[in-house]
Design a protein around this motif. Structure first.
Motif, mmCIF file in Angstrom:
data_model
loop_
_atom_site.group_PDB
_atom_site.id
_atom_site.type_symbol
_atom_site.label_atom_id
_atom_site.label_comp_id
_atom_site.label_asym_id
_atom_site.label_seq_id
_atom_site.Cartn_x
_atom_site.Cartn_y
_atom_site.Cartn_z
ATOM 1 N N GLN A 228 0.826 -1.203 0.000
ATOM 2 C CA GLN A 228 0.000 0.000 0.000
ATOM 3 C C GLN A 228 0.863 1.257 0.000
ATOM 4 O OE1 GLN A 228 -2.659 0.202 3.339
ATOM 5 N NE2 GLN A 228 -3.942 1.791 2.416
ATOM 6 N N ILE A 231 2.208 1.813 -3.564
ATOM 7 C CA ILE A 231 1.177 2.282 -4.492
ATOM 8 C C ILE A 231 0.905 3.769 -4.293
ATOM 9 C CG2 ILE A 231 -1.279 2.104 -5.025
ATOM 10 C CD1 ILE A 231 -1.051 -0.894 -4.689
ATOM 11 N N HIS A 232 0.828 4.200 -3.041
ATOM 12 C CA HIS A 232 0.535 5.616 -2.774
ATOM 13 C C HIS A 232 1.761 6.492 -3.040
ATOM 14 C CE1 HIS A 232 -3.357 4.555 -1.450
ATOM 15 N NE2 HIS A 232 -3.038 4.112 -0.244
ATOM 16 N N PHE A 236 0.643 5.146 -8.146
ATOM 17 C CA PHE A 236 -0.189 4.172 -8.855
ATOM 18 C C PHE A 236 -1.649 4.249 -8.435
ATOM 19 C CE2 PHE A 236 4.082 2.294 -8.882
ATOM 20 C CZ PHE A 236 4.247 2.116 -10.245
ATOM 21 N N ASP A 237 -1.930 5.009 -7.401
ATOM 22 C CA ASP A 237 -3.311 5.178 -6.954
ATOM 23 C C ASP A 237 -4.074 5.991 -7.995
ATOM 24 O OD1 ASP A 237 -5.673 5.466 -5.595
ATOM 25 O OD2 ASP A 237 -4.712 5.832 -3.665
ATOM 26 N N SER A 290 -8.369 -0.161 -6.948
ATOM 27 C CA SER A 290 -8.284 1.301 -6.941
ATOM 28 C C SER A 290 -6.904 1.793 -7.358
ATOM 29 C CB SER A 290 -8.622 1.835 -5.541
ATOM 30 O OG SER A 290 -7.722 1.316 -4.576
ATOM 31 N N SER A 291 -6.164 0.992 -8.108
ATOM 32 C CA SER A 291 -4.821 1.390 -8.523
ATOM 33 C C SER A 291 -4.500 0.745 -9.865
ATOM 34 C CB SER A 291 -3.776 0.979 -7.482
ATOM 35 O OG SER A 291 -3.730 -0.433 -7.350
ATOM 36 N N SER A 293 -2.452 -1.465 -10.862
ATOM 37 C CA SER A 293 -1.602 -2.570 -10.430
ATOM 38 C C SER A 293 -2.243 -3.883 -10.847
ATOM 39 C CB SER A 293 -1.396 -2.547 -8.908
ATOM 40 O OG SER A 293 -0.951 -1.281 -8.471
#
Length: 407
Positions: A228, A231-232, A236-237, A290-291, A293
């Protein structure tokens, strides 16, 4: 939230009242009543393409035959579960194909392991090969001059099979997607180091003094927290402004559920913490939705004795395949399977933005490792046309069958 490609069609405005106008004026007014609606700007990321079936943004797994099996590729925001073979040879190879494709496409990587250091997996990535070498063109063999035409046409099959179409074993699509790799060579260090990779090595995040109960929980929670943060932090979010150039994060999680992750589901019929992995998969899928990924997870399913738990794990993933290797089994020496190295089973197929699943057109699948390439093909066993085999298959002893034939 999955990542759709906007395919909004042009809308037609209501016609303007043309009463009292001449034919020429009426034609001019009607022409101007059409209002063209422009399409929204599509996400353009190297190494991706939209699905022709549901508009999903797809990436390649690195194995072209597996892309075909999954409906064109792996959808961004989804999870692919690979049930490992007993020796973790071919499942590990597919994971390396997935990561190698990310390196070539300049995607970022996130590799998590509990046994081997992530750098060891990255150093084993297969080397990409050239396009002209990847797909050799078939060469027509010249007909021997000394062999008469009648003898060549004499070998014919049974009349009931003559009108059947030829069997196509290879799984391939008409459009090229992804790259080809040579498993006999490893990727050059310059190419591998050009890609940005985030590593998660479990012994570096779990202290030895942790209690047994907390270790089972910390292993997955620490992994989800680390993913997480990446991603943030790396943008990537989907909440990241679109002004920034976007990229794909490929997540490779090796051998989840094993005892090395502190999980007991592979050791007991009724594990005490059987919900640890399912809880992690809930969080993982919500994070990916939500990303930008996509994840590939390998799992030693042959060690999990609770089949109900294994069914819950499969349902929490969007795609699921299982590998059964012939190594160490009777099929390894069976001449019927001499062209293959194992079987592949499709456990779960996604149904994204549609009411029905896109099922594979063939259920009997097998994989084989050639000298340079890993491929998945349709399984076709040659028929045994011997008279003895057909009688034995009906349960008649060979001696009795021969006696009846002589009488």
């Amino acid at each position: 939230m999955l990542h759709n490609i906007d395919v909004t069609s042009s809308n037609m405005a209501a016609p303007v009242n043309s009463v009292g106008k001449t034919s020429g004026d009426r034609f001019q007014v009607n022409c101007t009543s059409f209002q063209k609606k422009t399409r929204s700007k599509l996400i353009s990321i190297p190494g991706t393409r939209p699905s022709v079936q549901n508009g999903q943004l797809l990436v390649s797994t690195g194995v072209t035959s597996l892309d075909y099996l999954l409906g064109g590729g792996l959808a961004v925001g989804t999870v692919l579960l690979i049930e490992e073979d007993r020796f973790d040879s071919y499942s590990r190879m597919i994971l390396k194909y997935f990561l190698a494709e990310g390196v070539v496409c300049r995607h970022e990587l996130f590799v998590a392991t509990a046994q081997d250091n992530p750098d060891e997996i990255l150093q084993e990535l297969p080397a990409p090969i050239l396009d002209d070498v990847a797909v050799p063109k078939p060469v027509d063999q010249p007909r021997p001059t000394g062999e008469p035409q009648d003898s060549l046409d004499a070998m014919t099959i049974a009349w009931r099979y003559q009108n059947l179409p030829k069997v196509q074993s290879a799984l391939a699509s008409s459009s090229r997607f992804g790259h080809y790799y040579d498993v006999s060579k490893t990727m050059e260090a310059e190419i591998r180091q050009a890609a940005k990779c985030h590593r998660f090595y479990l012994p570096d995040h779990i202290t030895p003094s942790s209690a047994a109960h907390s270790a089972r929980v910390e292993s997955y929670s620490a992994l989800l927290k680390s993913l997480q943060e990446v991603i943030h932090r790396e943008g990537f979010d989907l909440a990241t402004p679109m002004s920034k150039s976007r990229n794909i994060l490929r997540v490779g999680l090796h051998s989840l559920g094993s005892a090395l992750w502190g999980d007991d589901m592979c050791c007991h019929d009724k594990p005490r913490h059987g919900h640890a992995l399912t809880t992690f998969l809930y969080g993982l899928r919500a994070l990916l939705r939500s990303s930008l990924s996509v994840a590939v997870v390998t799992l030693p399913s042959h060690l999990i004795q609770d089949r109900a738990l294994m069914g819950n794990i499969t349902r929490l993933c969007d795609n699921a395949i299982a590998l059964e290797s012939f190594k160490g089994s009777e099929r390894e020496t069976n001449p019927l399977y001499k062209d293959y190295h194992g079987l592949l089973f499709v456990r779960q197929v996604p149904h994204l933005n549609c009411l029905a699943r896109q099922l594979p057109d063939h259920k009997d699948l097998a994989f084989k490792l050639k000298r340079k390439q890993f491929t998945i093909e349709r399984l076709h066993l040659p028929p045994d046309l011997s008279d003895t085999a057909s009688r034995v298959s009906r349960g008649e002893p060979v001696g009795v069958a021969s006696a009846c034939g002589s009488g």
